[in-house]
Motif scaffolding. Sequence first.
Motif, PDB file in Angstrom:
ATOM      1  N   ILE A   1    -155.724 -79.237 -10.586  1.00 25.59           N
ATOM      2  CA  ILE A   1    -154.711 -79.130  -9.207  1.00 25.59           C
ATOM      3  C   ILE A   1    -153.911 -80.319  -9.126  1.00 25.59           C
ATOM      4  N   GLU A   2    -154.460 -81.579  -9.650  1.00 21.72           N
ATOM      5  CA  GLU A   2    -153.900 -82.756  -9.506  1.00 21.72           C
ATOM      6  C   GLU A   2    -152.283 -82.823 -10.026  1.00 21.72           C
ATOM      7  N   LYS A   3    -152.358 -81.956 -11.231  1.00 19.23           N
ATOM      8  CA  LYS A   3    -151.143 -81.911 -12.129  1.00 19.23           C
ATOM      9  C   LYS A   3    -150.131 -81.259 -10.994  1.00 19.23           C
ATOM     10  N   TYR A   4    -150.269 -80.378 -10.468  1.00 17.77           N
ATOM     11  CA  TYR A   4    -149.407 -79.764  -9.268  1.00 17.77           C
ATOM     12  C   TYR A   4    -149.135 -80.524  -8.180  1.00 17.77           C
ATOM     13  N   SER A   5    -150.139 -81.157  -7.646  1.00 15.19           N
ATOM     14  CA  SER A   5    -149.866 -82.100  -6.416  1.00 15.19           C
ATOM     15  C   SER A   5    -148.886 -83.090  -6.766  1.00 15.19           C
ATOM     16  N   LEU A   6    -149.217 -83.607  -8.133  1.00 16.75           N
ATOM     17  CA  LEU A   6    -148.352 -84.644  -8.562  1.00 16.75           C
ATOM     18  C   LEU A   6    -147.012 -84.194  -8.604  1.00 16.75           C
TER      19      LEU A   6
ATOM     20  N   HIS B   1    -137.875 -94.450  -9.465  1.00 13.83           N
ATOM     21  CA  HIS B   1    -137.840 -93.151  -9.024  1.00 13.83           C
ATOM     22  C   HIS B   1    -137.841 -92.329 -10.447  1.00 13.83           C
ATOM     23  N   LEU B   2    -137.054 -92.559 -11.296  1.00 18.92           N
ATOM     24  CA  LEU B   2    -136.961 -91.830 -12.417  1.00 18.92           C
ATOM     25  C   LEU B   2    -138.171 -91.958 -13.240  1.00 18.92           C
ATOM     26  N   LYS B   3    -138.951 -93.436 -13.082  1.00 13.51           N
ATOM     27  CA  LYS B   3    -140.136 -93.194 -13.835  1.00 13.51           C
ATOM     28  C   LYS B   3    -141.130 -92.254 -13.095  1.00 13.51           C
ATOM     29  N   GLU B   4    -141.217 -92.383 -12.017  1.00 14.24           N
ATOM     30  CA  GLU B   4    -142.031 -91.314 -11.206  1.00 14.24           C
ATOM     31  C   GLU B   4    -141.829 -89.868 -11.685  1.00 14.24           C
ATOM     32  N   LEU B   5    -140.653 -89.392 -11.629  1.00 19.74           N
ATOM     33  CA  LEU B   5    -140.121 -88.027 -12.183  1.00 19.74           C
ATOM     34  C   LEU B   5    -140.536 -87.787 -13.582  1.00 19.74           C
ATOM     35  N   LYS B   6    -140.413 -88.726 -14.112  1.00 20.81           N
ATOM     36  CA  LYS B   6    -141.001 -88.851 -15.704  1.00 20.81           C
ATOM     37  C   LYS B   6    -142.606 -88.597 -15.726  1.00 20.81           C
ATOM     38  N   TYR B   7    -143.229 -89.400 -14.924  1.00 20.11           N
ATOM     39  CA  TYR B   7    -144.661 -89.061 -14.948  1.00 20.11           C
ATOM     40  C   TYR B   7    -145.114 -87.866 -14.333  1.00 20.11           C
ATOM     41  N   ALA B   8    -144.158 -87.182 -13.614  1.00 22.03           N
ATOM     42  CA  ALA B   8    -144.575 -86.055 -13.106  1.00 22.03           C
ATOM     43  C   ALA B   8    -144.210 -84.772 -14.087  1.00 22.03           C
ATOM     44  N   ASP B   9    -143.649 -85.303 -15.199  1.00 29.08           N
ATOM     45  CA  ASP B   9    -143.344 -84.323 -16.226  1.00 29.08           C
ATOM     46  C   ASP B   9    -142.062 -83.605 -15.841  1.00 29.08           C
ATOM     47  N   LEU B  10    -141.184 -84.135 -14.953  1.00 31.61           N
ATOM     48  CA  LEU B  10    -140.208 -83.145 -14.557  1.00 31.61           C
ATOM     49  C   LEU B  10    -138.885 -83.492 -15.101  1.00 31.61           C
ATOM     50  N   ILE B  11    -138.708 -84.673 -15.538  1.00 34.33           N
ATOM     51  CA  ILE B  11    -137.673 -85.177 -16.422  1.00 34.33           C
ATOM     52  C   ILE B  11    -138.004 -85.730 -17.744  1.00 34.33           C
TER      53      ILE B  11
ATOM     54  N   GLY C   1    -129.100 -96.401 -27.905  1.00 34.47           N
ATOM     55  CA  GLY C   1    -128.765 -97.659 -27.882  1.00 34.47           C
ATOM     56  C   GLY C   1    -129.263 -98.267 -26.642  1.00 34.47           C
ATOM     57  N   LYS C   2    -128.536 -98.912 -26.050  1.00 33.46           N
ATOM     58  CA  LYS C   2    -128.945 -99.533 -24.516  1.00 33.46           C
ATOM     59  C   LYS C   2    -128.785 -98.744 -23.408  1.00 33.46           C
ATOM     60  N   TRP C   3    -128.120 -97.372 -23.643  1.00 30.25           N
ATOM     61  CA  TRP C   3    -127.921 -96.379 -22.804  1.00 30.25           C
ATOM     62  C   TRP C   3    -129.003 -95.452 -22.625  1.00 30.25           C
ATOM     63  N   VAL C   4    -129.555 -95.096 -21.613  1.00 29.75           N
ATOM     64  CA  VAL C   4    -130.479 -93.851 -21.282  1.00 29.75           C
ATOM     65  C   VAL C   4    -130.135 -93.014 -20.457  1.00 29.75           C
ATOM     66  N   SER C   5    -130.411 -91.743 -20.688  1.00 23.97           N
ATOM     67  CA  SER C   5    -129.839 -90.690 -20.182  1.00 23.97           C
ATOM     68  C   SER C   5    -130.831 -89.725 -19.806  1.00 23.97           C
ATOM     69  N   TYR C   6    -130.986 -89.036 -18.572  1.00 21.40           N
ATOM     70  CA  TYR C   6    -132.249 -88.039 -18.124  1.00 21.40           C
ATOM     71  C   TYR C   6    -131.802 -86.918 -17.996  1.00 21.40           C
ATOM     72  N   GLY C   7    -132.623 -86.097 -18.182  1.00 19.77           N
ATOM     73  CA  GLY C   7    -132.258 -84.573 -18.068  1.00 19.77           C
ATOM     74  C   GLY C   7    -133.771 -83.760 -17.784  1.00 19.77           C
ATOM     75  N   LEU C   8    -133.394 -82.605 -17.222  1.00 16.78           N
ATOM     76  CA  LEU C   8    -134.694 -81.830 -16.748  1.00 16.78           C
ATOM     77  C   LEU C   8    -135.474 -81.401 -17.983  1.00 16.78           C
ATOM     78  N   LYS C   9    -136.713 -81.496 -17.569  1.00 17.78           N
ATOM     79  CA  LYS C   9    -137.572 -81.187 -18.753  1.00 17.78           C
ATOM     80  C   LYS C   9    -137.916 -79.662 -18.692  1.00 17.78           C
ATOM     81  N   SER C  10    -137.418 -79.018 -19.349  1.00 14.52           N
ATOM     82  CA  SER C  10    -137.972 -77.452 -19.194  1.00 14.52           C
ATOM     83  C   SER C  10    -139.304 -77.136 -19.869  1.00 14.52           C
ATOM     84  N   SER C  11    -139.531 -76.432 -19.396  1.00 18.23           N
ATOM     85  CA  SER C  11    -141.249 -75.839 -20.036  1.00 18.23           C
ATOM     86  C   SER C  11    -141.389 -74.510 -20.010  1.00 18.23           C
ATOM     87  N   PRO C  12    -142.402 -73.802 -20.789  1.00 18.68           N
ATOM     88  CA  PRO C  12    -142.497 -72.477 -20.650  1.00 18.68           C
ATOM     89  C   PRO C  12    -143.395 -72.218 -19.424  1.00 18.68           C
ATOM     90  N   ASP C  13    -144.111 -72.908 -18.797  1.00 14.93           N
ATOM     91  CA  ASP C  13    -144.771 -72.698 -17.739  1.00 14.93           C
ATOM     92  C   ASP C  13    -144.003 -72.256 -16.487  1.00 14.93           C
TER      93      ASP C  13
END
Lengths: 144, 144
Positions: free
Chosen positions: A2-7, A50-60, A66-78
Motif C-alpha cells: 500500500i505504501e506505493k499508493y500512499s506515496l 519537487h520534480l525529484k519527489e514526483l520522479k520518486y513516486a514514479d509519476l514522471i 546534454g545539460k538540458w533536462v526535460s520531464y514528462g509523465l510516466k505512463s504505465s499499464p497499471d
Amino acid sequence: MIEKYSLIFKALSDKTRLRIIHLLLWAGLNLCVCEIVDSLGESQYNVSKHLKELKYADLIEEKKMGKWVSYGLKSSPDDFKKKIFEAIASMPDEVTTKDKIRLEARLGLRKEGKCVIGFKSEQWAAVLKKITKIEETDHVQKTD
Amino acid sequence: MIEKYSLIFKALSDKTRLRIIHLLLWAGLNLCVCEIVDSLGESQYNVSKHLKELKYADLIEEKKMGKWVSYGLKSSPDDFKKKIFEAIASMPDEVTTKDKIRLEARLGLRKEGKCVIGFKSEQWAAVLKKITKIEETDHVQKTD
DNA sequence: ATTATGTATGCTCAATAGCGCATAGGAGAA
DNA sequence: TTCTCCTATGCGCTATTGAGCATACATAAT
C-alpha cells in the motif's frame, strides 16, 4: 504494498507538485525544467526538488539532453495511475489558468521545438510583462 | 481553488486513511467507527482523528445513531472525486487483504445489519483469534 | 583549462504530521 | 442522577516537510 499508493498521493498532496502534473497533462509533451520554473513562477531549486519527489513516486520520468533536462509523465499499464491522471485532468481549468497562460507563452520561445533559454531570462521577463498586462486588462473588463 | 484538490490528495497520502477509504469502497456500506478500528487493528483515537481528516477533505460523511457513529463515502457530482475513488478501487486486492478478512468477520457480528459491540471486545478477540489462525495455516500451506 | 549555464543538493529553520496517553463529550442504561 | 460505553480531542513528543540560500555537479562554449 500500500505504501506505493500512499506515496503517489503524498507526491500529489503538495500544491506545487500538483500544478506541475497538471501542467504536464495539459501540455501533452515533455517540458524542460526551466520552462516549468517560468510557468509556475517558483524558484529553480524548489521546482527541482519537487520534480525529484514526483520522479520518486514514479509519476514522471526525465530525459537528459546534454545539460538540458526535460520531464514528462510516466505512463504505465497499471490502471491506478491512469485514473489518477484522469482525475487531475478533470480538475476545472480555472485552478491553474495562469500557469497555462505562462506555459503557452514560454513554449512560444522554443526554437525548432526545443527550449533554448534558461529560467528567468531577460527575454522571458519581457514576455511575462506583456502577458501580465493582458491579464490585468482582462481582469478589469471582467470586473467592470 | 487548487487547495481543495491538494487537500484531497493529502488526506489520502496517509496509509491508515487510504486503508479506511479502501475498506469503505470494498464494503459498499457505511461502517461504524468500532468496526473500522477492529478491521484495521489501529487505536480508537487515531482512527477517530483520521476520520476527521477524511471528513475535512470532504471524502466521507458521518451518520450519528445515538452514541454510535458510522461513516460512509461522500459521493458528489464532480468528476474528480469519482475518478479518485475509481483509482483506489482499482488498487490490487492484496494491499489490504487482511483488513478485508477482518472486516468480513466483524460484519458477521452485526445484528439486523447493525453494529452492536464496541471496539476490541472479548467477542471480537475470539473471532480474531480464529481468523488469524486460518491466515497462518494458509501461509504455511503457501510457503510449503 | 577556464568559464558560463542548466540542474541538483546539502544545510538550516519554521511549520506540520502522526502517535500514544489521558481525558472529555454525549447518549443510553440502571 | 450516576454509571457505562462509544467516540472525540487536547497535550507532549518525535519525525517529516517545504522554503530559502549557497553551493555543488555536469555539460557546453570559449
